[in-house]
Design a protein around this motif. Structure first.
Motif, PDB file in Angstrom:
ATOM      1  N   ARG A 128       7.420  -3.882  23.792  1.00  0.00           N
ATOM      2  CA  ARG A 128       6.342  -4.665  23.238  1.00  0.00           C
ATOM      3  C   ARG A 128       5.426  -4.660  24.676  1.00  0.00           C
ATOM      4  NH1 ARG A 128       5.568 -10.510  20.115  1.00  0.00           N
ATOM      5  NH2 ARG A 128       3.329 -10.103  19.936  1.00  0.00           N
ATOM      6  N   TRP A 158       8.313  -7.019  26.930  1.00  0.00           N
ATOM      7  CA  TRP A 158       9.568  -6.896  26.881  1.00  0.00           C
ATOM      8  C   TRP A 158       9.807  -5.663  26.485  1.00  0.00           C
ATOM      9  CZ3 TRP A 158      10.946  -5.642  22.073  1.00  0.00           C
ATOM     10  CH2 TRP A 158      10.281  -6.138  21.015  1.00  0.00           C
ATOM     11  N   LYS A 161      12.651 -10.674  16.099  1.00  0.00           N
ATOM     12  CA  LYS A 161      12.090 -11.943  16.027  1.00  0.00           C
ATOM     13  C   LYS A 161      10.669 -11.396  17.265  1.00  0.00           C
ATOM     14  CE  LYS A 161      15.524 -15.337  16.362  1.00  0.00           C
ATOM     15  NZ  LYS A 161      16.173 -16.344  17.235  1.00  0.00           N
ATOM     16  N   ASN A 202      10.155 -12.086  20.130  1.00  0.00           N
ATOM     17  CA  ASN A 202      10.564 -11.796  21.356  1.00  0.00           C
ATOM     18  C   ASN A 202      11.641 -10.635  21.527  1.00  0.00           C
ATOM     19  OD1 ASN A 202      12.733 -12.986  20.579  1.00  0.00           O
ATOM     20  ND2 ASN A 202      13.128 -14.440  21.728  1.00  0.00           N
ATOM     21  N   ASP A 218      14.699 -10.687  19.641  1.00  0.00           N
ATOM     22  CA  ASP A 218      15.860 -10.770  19.277  1.00  0.00           C
ATOM     23  C   ASP A 218      16.213 -10.508  17.739  1.00  0.00           C
ATOM     24  OD1 ASP A 218      16.396 -11.933  21.701  1.00  0.00           O
ATOM     25  OD2 ASP A 218      16.118 -14.091  20.980  1.00  0.00           O
ATOM     26  N   GLU A 235      21.525 -14.360  23.453  1.00  0.00           N
ATOM     27  CA  GLU A 235      20.850 -13.115  23.142  1.00  0.00           C
ATOM     28  C   GLU A 235      21.910 -12.206  22.308  1.00  0.00           C
ATOM     29  OE1 GLU A 235      18.199 -11.810  23.999  1.00  0.00           O
ATOM     30  OE2 GLU A 235      17.652 -13.405  25.709  1.00  0.00           O
TER      31      GLU A 235
END
Length: 508
Positions: free
Chosen positions: A277, A286, A339, A341, A343, A422
């Protein structure tokens, strides 16, 4: 290694809710008198689902399938020429056009040359017009197209005029070239392009001219250009081995999401599904490398398509490969919902029921949202014998939870789902799945996990086995005769939270 041999707990604390609105499709579509076909693009339309890809009956052609909402074929069409080979580009090479119908970017070739070709279709797949681009003195390979804000098109492909460079072509609404630009040097292979919020474009692909391992290994290139094709920035990702680039799309915050694969030679030398991303300036927000099953090290692991959804989550599709002794060279279609982020929300693999032999493989090329909140997927079935022996298009409709039909639309509702740790630190895989005689379950835990269990339940929520996981890596072999035919669910329970709930299918 531990054999799971008996039910150890009969207390059920797991409840299932079924999505009664699911209307799934999971079918293969052979073309008459063809050697193989491959679904590269899938869309929902007013009639049902449209899929376009490649077919081959001795010469490469483009195949079109229109189905109803239950997956029944309404029509099939083939674009072919006895003297020319036609190719349908990569996944995402077909787009809906704002004025109606579709556009596609691919290639046309003879034994001595290849040129890019832009197609314009009406709503039922009839050809309105085509434009051939490039020069027969060189090879050009079309990858993907997007409609631009002015109603024209921007296309990305490879052009060997300058040692195999990235080639971006901007056309008007009728396919007339307005400008073209070349990028990179040496060996380059672009795969995807997207429009950017500033009216420019961003594309991705493989490069051997930039990054670690160049010029001997493939790295991931992401390039931003303005609306006239002027270079604004490059970003390169990868390690000192071959990495793959397949998908690039914009995000609601003005940034970008990338999907492909990376071989993490700096850690465990495994090829993993890879997402990146970026913000609007190309700075990394990330990166995530998601572990494959069974310590697999196949270059076919990876995302083929990734897009952002309206809720800010991501949906990614591709292929997952098993390289253990039982399911050696088994390839499943893969879908992950992520998600914002990175995940994992859920992670599921897919096959067509009854096609379970090792060597019968599945790959999802394209995934797109549908009006009911679910997704339509286009892909490929690579069958083994005994079978028809033909590689076929694969169409799959799933609901918002990744379920093909009501029999496997399962949502955890009574135990809190795992959200804090995580998720990528955990691995949970069962193979073969569906299974008949023997099932192997592999569980990998983070080092800090000391009180985790493997749990299997039936569809009524009855707990059939609960096994303490005593090490970071656990493998369990289960005799199929312990289970009646039907659907089961398995997951990791760690600190009273469910992690990676998944479905098992026992066949007769």
């Amino acid at each position: 290694m531990k054999i799971i041999a008996k039910i150890v707990c009969l207390l059920s604390i797991f409840f299932l809710s079924i999505n009664s609105n699911a209307q799934g499709v999971n079918k293969r579509y052979p073309f008459v008198n063809t050697i193989f076909s491959a679904g590269l693009n899938a869309f929902e339309n007013d009639s049902g689902y449209l899929m376009i890809g490649g077919v081959d009956s001795g010469i490469a052609s483009i195949g079109i399938v229109q189905t109803d909402f239950e997956g029944n074929v309404l029509f099939q069409k083939t674009i072919m020429d006895t003297n020319l080979a036609y190719f349908a580009g990569f996944q995402g090479s077909l787009i809906k056009v704002s004025s109606g119908g579709y556009a596609m970017y691919g290639s046309v070739a003879t034994s001595s040359w290849a040129r890019d070709k832009l197609y314009r279709f009406n709503s039922v797949g009839d050809t309105l017009w085509t434009k051939t681009m490039g020069d027969t003195a060189f090879d050009q390979v079309g990858s993907q197209v997007k409609e631009t804000l002015d109603g024209g098109f921007v296309c990305v492909g490879q052009n060997t005029q300058y040692s195999g460079q990235n080639w971006v072509v901007k056309t008007d609404s009728l396919g007339a070239i307005e400008w073209e630009q070349w990028y990179g040097s040496g060996v380059e292979r672009p795969t995807a392009i997207a429009l950017t919020p500033d009216s420019g474009y961003i594309f991705t692909g493989w490069t051997r001219s930039l990054g670690p391992g160049a010029p001997n290994n493939d790295n991931i290139r992401i390039t931003k250009i303005d609306k006239q094709g002027n270079l604004q920035w490059n970003r390169v990702f990868g390690q000192t081995d071959d990495d793959n680039a397949w998908s690039i799309n914009t995000t609601q915050d003005g940034g970008y999401i990338f999907g492909g694969s990376i071989r993490t030679v700096n850690t465990d030398s495994r090829t993993k599904h890879y997402a990146i991303r970026l913000d609007s300036q190309g700075d990394t927000i990330w990166t995530r490398a998601y572990n494959p099953p069974t310590l697999a090290n196949s270059g076919l692991n990876g995302f083929r398509t990734i897009i952002e959804l309206s809720d800010g989550n991501f949906i990614a599709a591709g292929q997952e490969v098993y390289t253990d002794s039982i399911s050696f060279s088994r390839h499943d279609g893969l879908i992950m919902k992520l998600k914002p982020n990175g995940d994992i929300l859920w992670n599921k693999t897919y096959r067509i029921l009854g096609m379970n032999a090792n060597g019968t493989d599945f790959e999802i090329k394209d995934i797109r949202p549908t009006n009911d909140g679910g997704f339509i997927c286009g892909g490929v079935v690579y069958p083994s014998f005994p079978d028809t022996g033909t590689q076929d298009m694969w169409l799959m409709k799933i609901d918002s939870n990744g379920c093909v039909d009501t029999s496997n639309c399962v949502i955890v509702s009574s135990i809190e789902s795992h959200t804090q740790l995580e998720e990528e630190q955990y691995t949970l895989k069962a193979y073969p799945n569906p299974f008949v005689y023997q099932l192997t379950i592999v569980v990998v835990l983070p080092q800090e996990s000391t009180n985790a269990y493997l749990v299997i339940k039936d569809v009524a929520g009855k707990e059939l086995c609960r096994t303490k996981l005593n090490s970071a890596t656990n493998q369990y072999n289960i005799e199929g005769k312990q289970f009646s035919s039907g659907i089961y669910f398995y997951f990791i329970e760690d600190k009273e939270k469910i992690i990676l709930p998944q479905k098992l299918i026992k066949m007769e």
